[in-house]
Scaffold this motif. Structure first.
Motif, short mmCIF file in Angstrom:
data_model
loop_
_atom_site.label_atom_id
_atom_site.label_comp_id
_atom_site.label_asym_id
_atom_site.label_seq_id
_atom_site.Cartn_x
_atom_site.Cartn_y
_atom_site.Cartn_z
N GLY A 180 0.80 -1.22 0.00
CA GLY A 180 0.00 0.00 0.00
C GLY A 180 0.84 1.28 0.00
N ARG A 181 0.18 2.37 0.35
CA ARG A 181 0.80 3.69 0.38
C ARG A 181 1.14 4.01 1.84
N VAL A 182 2.44 4.18 2.10
CA VAL A 182 2.89 4.23 3.50
C VAL A 182 3.95 5.31 3.72
N LEU A 183 3.77 6.09 4.78
CA LEU A 183 4.86 6.90 5.32
C LEU A 183 5.57 6.02 6.35
N SER A 241 1.75 20.10 7.32
CA SER A 241 1.43 19.14 8.37
C SER A 241 0.55 18.01 7.85
N MET A 242 0.93 16.79 8.22
CA MET A 242 0.13 15.60 7.92
C MET A 242 -0.08 14.88 9.25
N PHE A 243 -1.26 15.08 9.85
CA PHE A 243 -1.54 14.60 11.19
C PHE A 243 -1.91 13.12 11.17
N PHE A 244 -1.34 12.39 12.14
CA PHE A 244 -1.58 10.95 12.15
C PHE A 244 -1.92 10.38 13.54
N SER A 245 -1.68 11.12 14.63
CA SER A 245 -1.94 10.54 15.95
C SER A 245 -2.18 11.64 16.99
N ARG A 246 -3.46 12.00 17.19
CA ARG A 246 -3.85 12.92 18.25
C ARG A 246 -2.94 14.15 18.35
N GLY A 247 -2.81 14.86 17.28
CA GLY A 247 -2.03 16.08 17.28
C GLY A 247 -0.59 15.94 16.83
N VAL A 269 6.98 14.50 13.91
CA VAL A 269 8.09 14.05 13.08
C VAL A 269 8.54 15.25 12.25
N ASN A 270 9.70 15.81 12.59
CA ASN A 270 10.22 16.99 11.89
C ASN A 270 10.95 16.60 10.62
N VAL A 271 10.73 17.37 9.55
CA VAL A 271 11.45 17.21 8.28
C VAL A 271 12.17 18.52 8.01
N ARG A 272 13.41 18.46 7.48
CA ARG A 272 14.18 19.70 7.26
C ARG A 272 14.31 20.11 5.79
N ASP A 273 13.86 19.26 4.88
CA ASP A 273 13.92 19.61 3.47
C ASP A 273 12.53 20.09 3.04
N ARG A 274 12.35 21.41 3.02
CA ARG A 274 11.02 21.98 2.77
C ARG A 274 10.52 21.69 1.36
N ALA A 275 11.40 21.82 0.36
CA ALA A 275 10.97 21.63 -1.02
C ALA A 275 10.51 20.20 -1.27
N LYS A 276 11.27 19.23 -0.78
CA LYS A 276 10.88 17.83 -0.97
C LYS A 276 9.60 17.49 -0.21
N LEU A 277 9.46 18.08 0.99
CA LEU A 277 8.25 17.80 1.75
C LEU A 277 7.02 18.40 1.09
N ASP A 282 1.75 16.98 -1.51
CA ASP A 282 0.78 16.92 -2.61
C ASP A 282 0.44 15.48 -3.00
N GLN A 283 1.32 14.52 -2.67
CA GLN A 283 1.08 13.13 -3.05
C GLN A 283 0.29 12.35 -1.99
N VAL A 284 0.54 12.67 -0.72
CA VAL A 284 -0.09 11.92 0.37
C VAL A 284 -1.56 12.30 0.50
N LYS A 285 -2.39 11.28 0.77
CA LYS A 285 -3.83 11.49 0.91
C LYS A 285 -4.30 11.07 2.30
N PRO A 286 -5.33 11.69 2.82
CA PRO A 286 -5.91 11.21 4.08
C PRO A 286 -6.29 9.74 3.94
N GLY A 287 -5.97 8.96 4.95
CA GLY A 287 -6.21 7.52 4.90
C GLY A 287 -4.98 6.72 4.59
N ASP A 288 -3.93 7.37 4.02
CA ASP A 288 -2.67 6.65 3.77
C ASP A 288 -2.07 6.19 5.10
#
Length: 294
Positions: A180-183, A241-247, A269-277, A282-288
């Motif tokens: 499936g589609r996974v972070l 922001s992509m929320f996944f667990s109570r905030g 979960v902090n990410v430091r590459d703004r352009a890549k994030l 744009d690719q990630v969907k709610p429910g992934d």
């Protein structure tokens, strides 16, 4: 008269003998014995050191008896370690030599992430693995012998090796990430892999919450997204922001970009590459799926 004089002389002699015996008892008897004077056992350098002093600290009232038979003094410990055993790098150090150490260990596949310049537990384990492999004493610290052998087995790191622009090396994916589609987020390698049907599409360096505000582990889903968001608790910006667990969310962190792993999040979960994030957002969907694991 002669008889009386003889009796007095005998009584005085007996009294003198009694005084001598009493005096010897005071000087040698009891639990502690003498205190450095004649008749007591002289304190050795070792025992003096054990009580916090040295052989020359005390001032005995008279010389110790039988000094000619006293055992000669000897060094209490071996001489200082040789230069080869001197510790050059250890846990807690942070400098450019540590960065070079990590880059050279990475050339030997013993350090599986980008050099940070900070000597922590991961670097210590890598050094120990190198020492064990090469038959050196396993100390997890770098002495001259370890450093010289490492230099002889590796080449001088390039600028890209010392400060690579790429992400940390990815772990083997958790089994939950292979469908499936996974972070897929690894605390061990401090990475996020965006995976679709078991293939890595893109990857990122990430950091996590502190010991007091840890990032929760487990399997979650993306609940909702916000391109621009400010924390309602800490009042700090949380772009993409992509929320996944109570905030808790995956989001860009300007602090992570500036300070690296010197800081921590409040659980996100902090990410430091703004352009890549931004592209990932744009690719990630709610429910992934979101998997946070060690």
């Amino acid at each position: 008269m002669k008889r009386s004089s003889a009796i007095r002389r005998a009584v005085l002699a007996a009294a003198a003998v009694a005084l001598v015996v009493t005096g010897c008892t005071d000087r040698t008897g009891g639990s502690g014995g003498g205190s450095g004077g004649g008749g007591g056992t002289p304190q050795s350098p070792a025992s003096a050191s054990a009580t916090g002093g040295s052989a020359s600290d005390g001032k005995p009232s008279s010389p110790a008896p039988s000094s000619s038979s006293a055992a000669p003094s000897s060094p209490s410990s071996p001489s200082s370690p040789s230069s080869s055993a001197e510790v050059l790098m250890k846990d807690g150090d942070e400098n450019e030599q540590v960065r070079e150490l990590q880059a050279r260990l990475r050339q030997l596949d013993l350090f599986d992430r980008a050099p940070t310049g900070f000597y922590g537990s991961i670097t210590g384990k890598s050094v120990a693995a190198f020492q064990k492999r090469r038959g050196l004493p396993v100390t997890s610290t770098v002495d001259a012998a370890t450093w010289e052998l490492l230099l002889s087995l590796t080449k001088e790191p390039t600028a890209d090796e010392l400060k690579p622009s790429t992400t940390n090396k990815l772990d083997t994916p958790d089994p939950r990430c292979t469908t499936g589609r996974v972070l897929c987020i690894s605390k061990e390698s401090r990475t996020l892999a965006w995976m679709i049907d078991g293939k890595v599409v893109s990857s990122f360096d990430v950091r996590f919450g502190s010991e007091n505000t840890p990032t929760r582990e487990g399997e979650f889903k993306v609940e909702w997204k916000a391109r621009e968001w400010t924390s309602t608790i800490y009042h700090t910006p949380m772009p993409y922001s992509m929320f996944f667990s109570r905030g808790q969310a995956v989001h860009y962190s300007a602090d992570f970009a500036a300070r690296g792993y010197a800081g921590a999040s409040h659980g996100c979960v902090n990410v430091r590459d703004r352009a890549k994030l931004a592209a990932l957002f744009d690719q990630v969907k709610p429910g992934d799926k979101v998997v946070v694991h060690w």
